[in-house]
Structures are given as structure tokens and as C-alpha cells.
Design an enzyme around this catalytic site. Structure first.
Site, PDB file in Angstrom:
ATOM      1  N   HIS A 168     -23.730  31.667 -17.440  1.00  0.00           N
ATOM      2  CA  HIS A 168     -24.359  30.785 -18.425  1.00  0.00           C
ATOM      3  C   HIS A 168     -24.588  31.539 -19.728  1.00  0.00           C
ATOM      4  O   HIS A 168     -25.002  32.713 -19.703  1.00  0.00           O
ATOM      5  CB  HIS A 168     -25.695  30.261 -17.917  1.00  0.00           C
ATOM      6  CG  HIS A 168     -25.601  29.595 -16.581  1.00  0.00           C
ATOM      7  ND1 HIS A 168     -24.791  28.508 -16.335  1.00  0.00           N
ATOM      8  CD2 HIS A 168     -26.219  29.872 -15.401  1.00  0.00           C
ATOM      9  CE1 HIS A 168     -24.926  28.139 -15.079  1.00  0.00           C
ATOM     10  NE2 HIS A 168     -25.777  28.953 -14.493  1.00  0.00           N
ATOM     11  N   GLU A 194     -32.188  31.161 -15.042  1.00  0.00           N
ATOM     12  CA  GLU A 194     -32.623  30.451 -13.843  1.00  0.00           C
ATOM     13  C   GLU A 194     -33.119  31.422 -12.775  1.00  0.00           C
ATOM     14  O   GLU A 194     -32.927  32.631 -12.882  1.00  0.00           O
ATOM     15  CB  GLU A 194     -31.473  29.608 -13.284  1.00  0.00           C
ATOM     16  CG  GLU A 194     -30.252  30.416 -12.856  1.00  0.00           C
ATOM     17  CD  GLU A 194     -29.067  29.525 -12.517  1.00  0.00           C
ATOM     18  OE1 GLU A 194     -28.530  29.668 -11.403  1.00  0.00           O
ATOM     19  OE2 GLU A 194     -28.667  28.711 -13.371  1.00  0.00           O
ATOM     20  N   ARG A 221     -17.309  28.107 -15.914  1.00  0.00           N
ATOM     21  CA  ARG A 221     -16.723  28.343 -14.597  1.00  0.00           C
ATOM     22  C   ARG A 221     -15.641  29.405 -14.730  1.00  0.00           C
ATOM     23  O   ARG A 221     -14.656  29.230 -15.436  1.00  0.00           O
ATOM     24  CB  ARG A 221     -16.156  27.029 -14.044  1.00  0.00           C
ATOM     25  CG  ARG A 221     -15.813  27.059 -12.569  1.00  0.00           C
ATOM     26  CD  ARG A 221     -15.317  25.694 -12.091  1.00  0.00           C
ATOM     27  NE  ARG A 221     -16.336  24.659 -12.208  1.00  0.00           N
ATOM     28  CZ  ARG A 221     -16.248  23.617 -13.016  1.00  0.00           C
ATOM     29  NH1 ARG A 221     -15.190  23.458 -13.807  1.00  0.00           N
ATOM     30  NH2 ARG A 221     -17.211  22.723 -13.069  1.00  0.00           N
TER      31      ARG A 221
END
Length: 323
Positions: A102, A119, A197
Site C-alpha cells: 500500500h 493497517e 497487487r
């Protein structure tokens, strides 16, 4: 605001999803292969809808626009304005997730007019030998990384950890990561859905196509350094909140509970979210009583400072807010 808030889960079907969100956390859906349950979300077109009380049917965006600092806290509102700053999920990986990364706030803002995506994961259940990928084994550079990516040997340089219930991993932006098969976890993250990705295990979709890879976009986003250990160490204390992770985007505590305790949030200028990761708990505020079972989440507005919680048996909560 004068109400404890529960929301209707937003369930997401994924190519790698499974049945644990239904069977283990009792999420009701006709969908197959459910990979994610978005518990509290202000992501565009995915705003959570209140499921209880007099505000039932209103979504999180409406609540922020109407109640502002009364909902999120004056300090939080001054920083994030009408955007709820965290996204709460449960994730079930029946198959391995793609290897991904990310971008940080600066890169995400430049490319996507979005926040980055820091996260953390709290493992709620893991099958025997289940593992995750987090970071590199040792520091590399982009040339070495691309060599292994091209030769499909990326896992040779990535750090792989076996995991068990209660393990915690903090994933700052730039950290290459992937969830392995057989892991169910709670995820706390910035409100962002920006993911690059990197590698998807060469698996096709049901129609024979392949999901898009973001090789070029990821190069600038990746942190190529390495850590000695990626797992977060923490301690628990019965009927008391103990800090697990704290960063500018969220603070997460663990609260093991047995019996009744009083909570006082006068020291916080923030909403507080409780995620039930084990057992079941009863929340009481004035004349409002809300039950929270394993796999459910509740939002305490910033305007509510004192409440009681009770559990007949051993239960465990994650407590999330912004310092």
C-alpha cells in the site's frame, strides 16, 4: 450524540474467500467465498448503515455531516473533517491473498487523491501451519526485487511467519505483505482502498482471465528495508486496556473481560470502537443496552464518556481510537 452505534456488515465476495465469516463469526449471506466483512466503513460507495436505535438506516457519512465532532471528537474532526478515519474489517483467507503493498499518504494523495493504507492484523483463528508474508528477510533493492518477481521466486526473499490465535502484525505503508490460506483476522486500517497487487500466484479468475498487477506503481511504494521481527509483542491484563499498537492513524488496545467494569473516556478526544474477538459482551449507556457477540463491532461516539460493560464468561475486545 447520545447513542451507541452498531452497523450492518458489508460482505465482500473474493476469489480467495471462504466460509469462516459465516460459520465462525455468524455473518448471514447468500454469497459464496466471502473474503471480507466491512464492519465500519466510510469508503466511497461503501458507507456503513446503522442497524440499531433511533438512527437505524442512516449511514456513517450522514452521521459525520450531521454530528461532526460530537461523533468523532474535536481533534479528530479538525484533522479529517467529514471523512471517518478508520476502516474496520474481518478477513477470511481460504486461499492465499495476493502479495501486495500500500502507498503512503504522500504517494496516495498524488496518484489517487486518497489517504495511504497503514493497517494492523489481529489473528482470531488460524489453521495448523497457516502463515503470512510480511516484509523482506533482509534488505534488498528494486533491482533484486524485480529479478525475483520476474523469475517467480519472490518468496525466496520475503519473510514468512507461521501464525496462531492472538498474533498481531502492524503493517505500515510500503510493507510487502500477503495473508496465507487458513487465517481469519480482524483488521484495523486507514480509510483507504488503495492496493498495489504485486503477485497473484498465477491463478486465473473463473472466466480464465487474470487480476491486474501493479508492478510499476509498486516500485516507488515499496519499503525495501528489513526488520529482525515483524510480529508485535504485547501483554494482557484482565479487565484492563493494554496498548498493542499506536500510530498517527489509530491506537489499538486489547481488553480481556470477565464480569463488570466501568469505562471512562474523558481522557480521549475521539470516538472509540470496540471489536469483539472472543466471547460476548453487554454494553450499557444510560437506558441503552447493546449486546456484542464475537465478530461484532460497536462505535462509541466521542460525546459519550462513561459506560459499563459486562461479560458472564471470559471475553476479549479490541479497543480502537485516535490519540
Amino acid at each position: 450524540m447520545n447513542q451507541l452505534l452498531k452497523f450492518k456488515p458489508i460482505l465482500k465476495e473474493k476469489v480467495w474467500g471462504g466460509e469462516k465469516l459465516k460459520n465462525y463469526l455468524n455473518k448471514e449471506s447468500e454469497l459464496k467465498n466471502i473474503g471480507e466483512s466491512w464492519e465500519i466503513s466510510d469508503v466511497k460507495e461503501n458507507a456503513s448503515v446503522v442497524s440499531n436505535g433511533t438512527l437505524k438506516g442512516k449511514d456513517l457519512k450522514e452521521l459525520i455531516l450531521e454530528h461532526k465532532s460530537s461523533l468523532v471528537g474535536a481533534k479528530v474532526y479538525s484533522k479529517f473533517r467529514d471523512k471517518f478515519p478508520v476502516l474496520i474489517k474481518f478477513v477470511d483467507a481460504k486461499k492465499p491473498l495476493s502479495v501486495q503493498v500500500h502507498p503512503n499518504d504522500k504517494l496516495a494523495l498524488k496518484r489517487h487523491n486518497s489517504l495511504g493504507k497503514t493497517e494492523m492484523w489481529y489473528v482470531m483463528q488460524a489453521d495448523k501451519e497457516a502463515s503470512i508474508i510480511v516484509g523482506f528477510q533482509k534488505e534488498v533493492n528494486s533491482k533484486t526485487y524485480l529479478h525475483h518477481l520476474k523469475n517467480k521466486s519472490l518468496t525466496d526473499i520475503l519473510n514468512i511467519d507461521k501464525v496462531k490465535k492472538g498474533d498481531v502484525y502492524f503493517i505500515p505503508t510500503g510493507t510487502v505483505h500477503a495473508i496465507g490460506a487458513g487465517v481469519l483476522f480482524a483488521e484495523i486500517q486507514q480509510t483507504s482502498d488503495i492496493t498495489y497487487r504485486i503477485y497473484d500466484w498465477d491463478r486465473p479468475n473463473s472466466d480464465g482471465t487474470y487480476r491486474e498487477l501493479h508492478t510499476e506503481e509498486a516500485l516507488e511504494a515499496i519499503d525495501y528495508s528489513a526488520k529482525e521481527s515483524y510480529k508485535t509483542n504485547y501483554t494482557k491484563q484482565q479487565n484492563s486496556s493494554s496498548e498493542i499498537v499506536s500510530c498517527p492513524y489509530f491506537t489499538t488496545n486489547v481488553l480481556p473481560l470477565m464480569g463488570k467494569i466501568a469505562l471512562n473516556h474523558s481522557d480521549k478526544d475521539s470516538f472509540v470502537i470496540y471489536i469483539c474477538v472472543d466471547g460476548d459482551v453487554e454494553f450499557k449507556y444510560q437506558n441503552q443496552v447493546e449486546k456484542l457477540k464475537k465478530g461484532e463491532t460497536i462505535l462509541v461516539p466521542a460525546s459519550i464518556k462513561e459506560l459499563e460493560i459486562f461479560s458472564e464468561k471470559h471475553s476479549e475486545l479490541l479497543e480502537v481510537y485516535i490519540k
